[in-house]
Design a protein around this motif. Structure first.
Motif, PDB file in Angstrom:
ATOM      1  N   ASN A   5       0.845  -1.195   0.000  1.00  0.00           N
ATOM      2  CA  ASN A   5       0.000   0.000   0.000  1.00  0.00           C
ATOM      3  C   ASN A   5       0.880   1.244   0.000  1.00  0.00           C
ATOM      4  N   VAL A   6       0.741   2.043  -1.037  1.00  0.00           N
ATOM      5  CA  VAL A   6       1.570   3.239  -1.189  1.00  0.00           C
ATOM      6  C   VAL A   6       0.699   4.483  -1.020  1.00  0.00           C
ATOM      7  N   ILE A   8       0.829   8.655  -1.472  1.00  0.00           N
ATOM      8  CA  ILE A   8       1.534   9.830  -1.989  1.00  0.00           C
ATOM      9  C   ILE A   8       0.860  11.068  -1.410  1.00  0.00           C
ATOM     10  N   TYR A  16       2.306  14.073  -8.517  1.00  0.00           N
ATOM     11  CA  TYR A  16       1.731  12.814  -8.035  1.00  0.00           C
ATOM     12  C   TYR A  16       1.298  11.889  -9.173  1.00  0.00           C
ATOM     13  N   SER A  20       2.840   8.158  -9.397  1.00  0.00           N
ATOM     14  CA  SER A  20       1.867   7.073  -9.488  1.00  0.00           C
ATOM     15  C   SER A  20       2.113   6.201 -10.717  1.00  0.00           C
ATOM     16  N   LEU A  23       5.275   4.097 -10.208  1.00  0.00           N
ATOM     17  CA  LEU A  23       5.011   2.988  -9.287  1.00  0.00           C
ATOM     18  C   LEU A  23       4.293   1.842  -9.999  1.00  0.00           C
ATOM     19  N   LYS A  24       3.290   2.186 -10.796  1.00  0.00           N
ATOM     20  CA  LYS A  24       2.531   1.157 -11.517  1.00  0.00           C
ATOM     21  C   LYS A  24       3.415   0.425 -12.515  1.00  0.00           C
ATOM     22  N   LEU A  28       3.697  -1.774  -8.669  1.00  0.00           N
ATOM     23  CA  LEU A  28       2.947  -1.398  -7.464  1.00  0.00           C
ATOM     24  C   LEU A  28       1.605  -0.798  -7.872  1.00  0.00           C
ATOM     25  N   LYS A  29       0.522  -1.436  -7.456  1.00  0.00           N
ATOM     26  CA  LYS A  29      -0.807  -1.049  -7.939  1.00  0.00           C
ATOM     27  C   LYS A  29      -1.675  -0.358  -6.885  1.00  0.00           C
ATOM     28  N   ASN A  30      -1.455  -0.668  -5.604  1.00  0.00           N
ATOM     29  CA  ASN A  30      -2.316  -0.119  -4.543  1.00  0.00           C
ATOM     30  C   ASN A  30      -1.800   1.254  -4.117  1.00  0.00           C
ATOM     31  N   ILE A  31      -2.276   2.275  -4.790  1.00  0.00           N
ATOM     32  CA  ILE A  31      -1.757   3.631  -4.582  1.00  0.00           C
ATOM     33  C   ILE A  31      -2.899   4.565  -4.184  1.00  0.00           C
ATOM     34  N   GLN A  32      -2.681   5.315  -3.114  1.00  0.00           N
ATOM     35  CA  GLN A  32      -3.649   6.335  -2.705  1.00  0.00           C
ATOM     36  C   GLN A  32      -2.946   7.688  -2.664  1.00  0.00           C
TER      37      GLN A  32
END
Length: 225
Positions: A5-6, A8, A16, A20, A23-24, A28-32
């Motif tokens: 869980n990331v 930003i 951002y 994001s 990261l993807k 890494l997919k779980n980004i808030q």
């Protein structure tokens, strides 16, 4: 790795979005995303944050450095700072956080990717460490934020969970009232009466927990030797 869980914390759209997308691309997919301190802390109160990107200058009563300190207390979260400032005062304040590195705006893409890869390694190292803390007849699970007394789960409110997590991850040391205010209430000022009543209820609920309170210093959880 997709399950990390990331969060930003950044109010500049271009920044951002770039972080994001990077990261993807790295899996890494779980980004808030939070654009201010309050939103960041609200997200962190509901979701375990495994990696934090935070601008130092953000809207809210507290800045990105204080948000980062709170998340490290709760989850030992690896932190990457984003900043347009490199003055000595800012860097000295940031040194109070165990951060991986910082991106100085405008940053290079290879710098961003390198820090993300380092953060993933740091997270894996932290994950391999003990996630359960025992103290006398109490057991606290850092991952699930659950507390057990003599193998029976203790029902805790959200604020009680935050305080218990703070105490069990800092055993044998005092936590300042300032840190307590920002971690449990997300505010820099909480009345003495509100805090005193809250702590009294915790002591009533958990009478065998060896809590120590020092006026003008803070509250701590200590081993019984």
């Amino acid at each position: 790795m997709e399950r990390l869980n990331v969060l930003i914390v950044e109010d500049e759209i271009i920044i951002y979005i770039n972080i994001s997308q990077t990261l993807k691309r790295l899996g890494l997919k779980n980004i808030q995303i939070a654009r201010n301190a309050q939103t960041a802390l609200d997200i962190a109160s509901k979701t375990k944050i495994d990696l934090l990107f935070s601008d130092i200058k953000i809207d809210g009563e507290i800045d990105g450095i204080e948000v980062s300190k709170t998340l490290q207390i709760l989850y030992c979260t690896p932190v990457i700072f984003i900043t347009a400032y490199k003055d000595e005062e800012t860097l000295i304040r940031a040194s109070g956080v165990d951060f991986i590195g910082y991106l100085l705006k405008p940053y290079r893409q290879d710098e961003l990717e390198a820090l993300i890869k380092i953060a993933i390694v740091k997270h894996e190292l932290l994950k391999s460490k003990k996630s359960v803390i025992g103290l006398d007849d109490f057991v606290y699970n850092k991952t699930t934020k659950e507390l057990f007394y003599q193998n029976i789960k203790v029902d805790l409110s959200k604020k009680e969970q935050l305080l218990i997590g703070l105490l069990f991850t800092n055993i044998d040391s005092f936590i300042s009232y300032d840190t307590l205010n920002k971690t449990v209430w997300y505010e820099s000022f909480v009345s003495d009466n509100t805090r005193r009543t809250f702590i009294y209820r915790i002591k009533q609920k958990l009478p065998n927990l060896n809590l120590k309170i020092e006026k003008n210093i803070g509250i701590g959880l200590f081993n019984i030797y």
